[in-house]
Design a protein around this motif. Structure first.
Motif, short mmCIF file in Angstrom:
data_model
loop_
_atom_site.label_atom_id
_atom_site.label_comp_id
_atom_site.label_asym_id
_atom_site.label_seq_id
_atom_site.Cartn_x
_atom_site.Cartn_y
_atom_site.Cartn_z
N MET A 1 3.56 6.04 -11.95
CA MET A 1 4.48 6.06 -10.83
C MET A 1 5.05 4.66 -10.62
O MET A 1 4.32 3.74 -10.31
CB MET A 1 3.75 6.50 -9.57
N LYS A 2 6.33 4.53 -10.80
CA LYS A 2 6.98 3.24 -10.65
C LYS A 2 6.96 2.79 -9.19
O LYS A 2 7.23 3.55 -8.30
CB LYS A 2 8.41 3.32 -11.16
N GLY A 3 6.66 1.50 -8.99
CA GLY A 3 6.67 0.95 -7.65
C GLY A 3 5.36 1.10 -6.88
O GLY A 3 5.22 0.56 -5.81
N ARG A 4 4.40 1.83 -7.43
CA ARG A 4 3.11 2.01 -6.75
C ARG A 4 2.01 1.35 -7.56
O ARG A 4 1.98 1.43 -8.77
CB ARG A 4 2.79 3.50 -6.59
N LYS A 5 1.11 0.70 -6.87
CA LYS A 5 -0.01 0.04 -7.53
C LYS A 5 -1.12 1.05 -7.78
O LYS A 5 -1.33 1.94 -6.97
CB LYS A 5 -0.56 -1.08 -6.64
N PRO A 6 -1.83 0.88 -8.88
CA PRO A 6 -3.02 1.72 -9.08
C PRO A 6 -4.01 1.50 -7.94
O PRO A 6 -4.05 0.43 -7.34
CB PRO A 6 -3.60 1.22 -10.41
N PHE A 7 -4.80 2.51 -7.64
CA PHE A 7 -5.73 2.44 -6.52
C PHE A 7 -6.63 1.23 -6.60
O PHE A 7 -6.83 0.52 -5.61
CB PHE A 7 -6.56 3.72 -6.43
N GLN A 8 -7.20 0.95 -7.78
CA GLN A 8 -8.13 -0.18 -7.90
C GLN A 8 -7.45 -1.50 -7.61
O GLN A 8 -8.01 -2.37 -6.94
CB GLN A 8 -8.75 -0.21 -9.30
N ALA A 9 -6.22 -1.67 -8.07
CA ALA A 9 -5.49 -2.92 -7.81
C ALA A 9 -5.19 -3.06 -6.31
O ALA A 9 -5.34 -4.14 -5.75
CB ALA A 9 -4.20 -2.96 -8.61
N ALA A 10 -4.78 -1.97 -5.68
CA ALA A 10 -4.48 -2.01 -4.24
C ALA A 10 -5.75 -2.29 -3.44
O ALA A 10 -5.72 -3.06 -2.48
CB ALA A 10 -3.84 -0.70 -3.81
N ALA A 11 -6.86 -1.69 -3.84
CA ALA A 11 -8.13 -1.91 -3.13
C ALA A 11 -8.59 -3.36 -3.30
O ALA A 11 -9.04 -3.99 -2.34
CB ALA A 11 -9.19 -0.95 -3.65
N ARG A 12 -8.47 -3.89 -4.51
CA ARG A 12 -8.86 -5.28 -4.76
C ARG A 12 -7.98 -6.22 -3.94
O ARG A 12 -8.47 -7.18 -3.33
CB ARG A 12 -8.75 -5.61 -6.25
N GLU A 13 -6.69 -5.96 -3.89
CA GLU A 13 -5.77 -6.79 -3.11
C GLU A 13 -6.13 -6.75 -1.62
O GLU A 13 -6.13 -7.79 -0.97
CB GLU A 13 -4.34 -6.29 -3.32
#
Length: 82
Positions: free
Chosen positions: A1-13
């Motif tokens: 999905m373009k423009g959305r971060k993978p869950f793990q990356a978003a959680a880490r951020e």
């Protein structure tokens, strides 16, 4: 999905952001996408670090005078030949 971060990356951020807010305080922690901002303003991301420096300086987080910053920036410009 373009423009959305993978869950793990978003959680880490989010985890890293919470840690920084805890370390410096909510009133001093500011987050923004400097790469996207520089790309939108200048057409590429090369200015992201300079953009962040200027933002931090205006926020009062860089203990240098305006003149000192300008001297450093001008002193780093490449010299044109010819």
């Amino acid at each position: 999905m373009k423009g959305r971060k993978p869950f793990q990356a978003a959680a880490r951020e989010a985890y890293e952001e919470a840690g920084l807010r805890g370390a410096v305080g909510d009133d001093k922690a500011v987050f923004f996408d400097a790469t996207a901002t520089a790309s939108a303003l200048f057409g590429n991301s090369l200015g992201a670090n300079m953009f962040m420096l200027g933002y931090a300086w205006q926020f009062g987080a860089v203990p240098l005078s305006r003149a000192s910053l300008l001297r450093a920036i001008v002193g780093q410009q490449p010299v044109r030949s010819g």
